[in-house]
Design a protein around this motif. Structure first.
Motif, PDB file in Angstrom:
ATOM      1  N   LYS A  56       0.552  -1.285  -0.063  1.00 36.04           N
ATOM      2  CA  LYS A  56       0.032   0.014   0.051  1.00 36.04           C
ATOM      3  C   LYS A  56       0.895   1.195   0.095  1.00 36.04           C
ATOM      4  O   LYS A  56       0.544   2.215  -0.699  1.00 36.04           O
ATOM      5  CB  LYS A  56      -0.937   0.071   1.454  1.00 36.04           C
ATOM      6  CG  LYS A  56      -1.926   1.118   1.121  1.00 36.04           C
ATOM      7  CD  LYS A  56      -2.935   1.062   2.566  1.00 36.04           C
ATOM      8  CE  LYS A  56      -3.661   2.219   2.568  1.00 36.04           C
ATOM      9  NZ  LYS A  56      -4.593   2.297   3.727  1.00 36.04           N
ATOM     10  N   LYS A  60       0.949   4.171  -3.055  1.00 34.13           N
ATOM     11  CA  LYS A  60       0.901   5.751  -2.709  1.00 34.13           C
ATOM     12  C   LYS A  60       2.007   6.377  -3.198  1.00 34.13           C
ATOM     13  O   LYS A  60       1.880   7.537  -3.659  1.00 34.13           O
ATOM     14  CB  LYS A  60       0.718   5.914  -1.328  1.00 34.13           C
ATOM     15  CG  LYS A  60      -0.829   5.329  -0.734  1.00 34.13           C
ATOM     16  CD  LYS A  60      -1.014   5.958   0.604  1.00 34.13           C
ATOM     17  CE  LYS A  60      -2.495   5.599   1.068  1.00 34.13           C
ATOM     18  NZ  LYS A  60      -3.048   6.353   2.127  1.00 34.13           N
ATOM     19  N   GLU A  63       1.852   6.490  -6.860  1.00 34.58           N
ATOM     20  CA  GLU A  63       0.816   7.792  -7.238  1.00 34.58           C
ATOM     21  C   GLU A  63       1.535   9.123  -7.194  1.00 34.58           C
ATOM     22  O   GLU A  63       1.467  10.131  -8.087  1.00 34.58           O
ATOM     23  CB  GLU A  63      -0.373   7.431  -6.576  1.00 34.58           C
ATOM     24  CG  GLU A  63      -1.187   6.401  -7.052  1.00 34.58           C
ATOM     25  CD  GLU A  63      -2.392   6.170  -5.920  1.00 34.58           C
ATOM     26  OE1 GLU A  63      -2.793   7.214  -5.085  1.00 34.58           O
ATOM     27  OE2 GLU A  63      -3.281   5.250  -6.207  1.00 34.58           O
ATOM     28  N   ARG A  64       2.018   9.341  -5.953  1.00 35.16           N
ATOM     29  CA  ARG A  64       2.603  10.747  -5.693  1.00 35.16           C
ATOM     30  C   ARG A  64       3.930  10.954  -6.760  1.00 35.16           C
ATOM     31  O   ARG A  64       3.811  12.113  -7.259  1.00 35.16           O
ATOM     32  CB  ARG A  64       3.127  10.744  -4.276  1.00 35.16           C
ATOM     33  CG  ARG A  64       3.172  11.882  -3.555  1.00 35.16           C
ATOM     34  CD  ARG A  64       3.235  11.770  -1.964  1.00 35.16           C
ATOM     35  NE  ARG A  64       3.199  10.585  -1.510  1.00 35.16           N
ATOM     36  CZ  ARG A  64       4.075  10.123  -0.741  1.00 35.16           C
ATOM     37  NH1 ARG A  64       5.257  10.510  -0.642  1.00 35.16           N
ATOM     38  NH2 ARG A  64       3.885   8.945  -0.151  1.00 35.16           N
TER      39      ARG A  64
END
Length: 67
Positions: A56, A60, A63-64
């Motif tokens: 996870k 994240k 994505e960032r």
């Protein structure tokens, strides 16, 4: 844990309490303690949870950063 009841609105106070308990992981812990868990099962579960958290975190981060 404390929840204030305002204007005799018990339903709203219950919702707030449930949300707090969920955030603290109380329901999950009660479910785990319902039955005995062998030490080997506990290690396997905790290892799987760690892998899930790590994946996870990677998702994240991807994505960032955008790649």
């Amino acid at each position: 844990m404390q929840v204030l009841v305002r204007d005799n609105n018990v339903d709203q106070a219950l919702r707030v309490l449930k949300k707090k308990m969920q955030r603290e992981g109380l329901f999950r812990e009660m479910k785990l303690r319902r039955t005995f868990e062998k030490p080997s099962e506990k290690r396997a579960r905790e290892r799987a949870e760690a892998v899930r958290r790590y994946r996870k975190l990677l998702r994240k981060r991807m994505e960032r950063e955008g790649y």
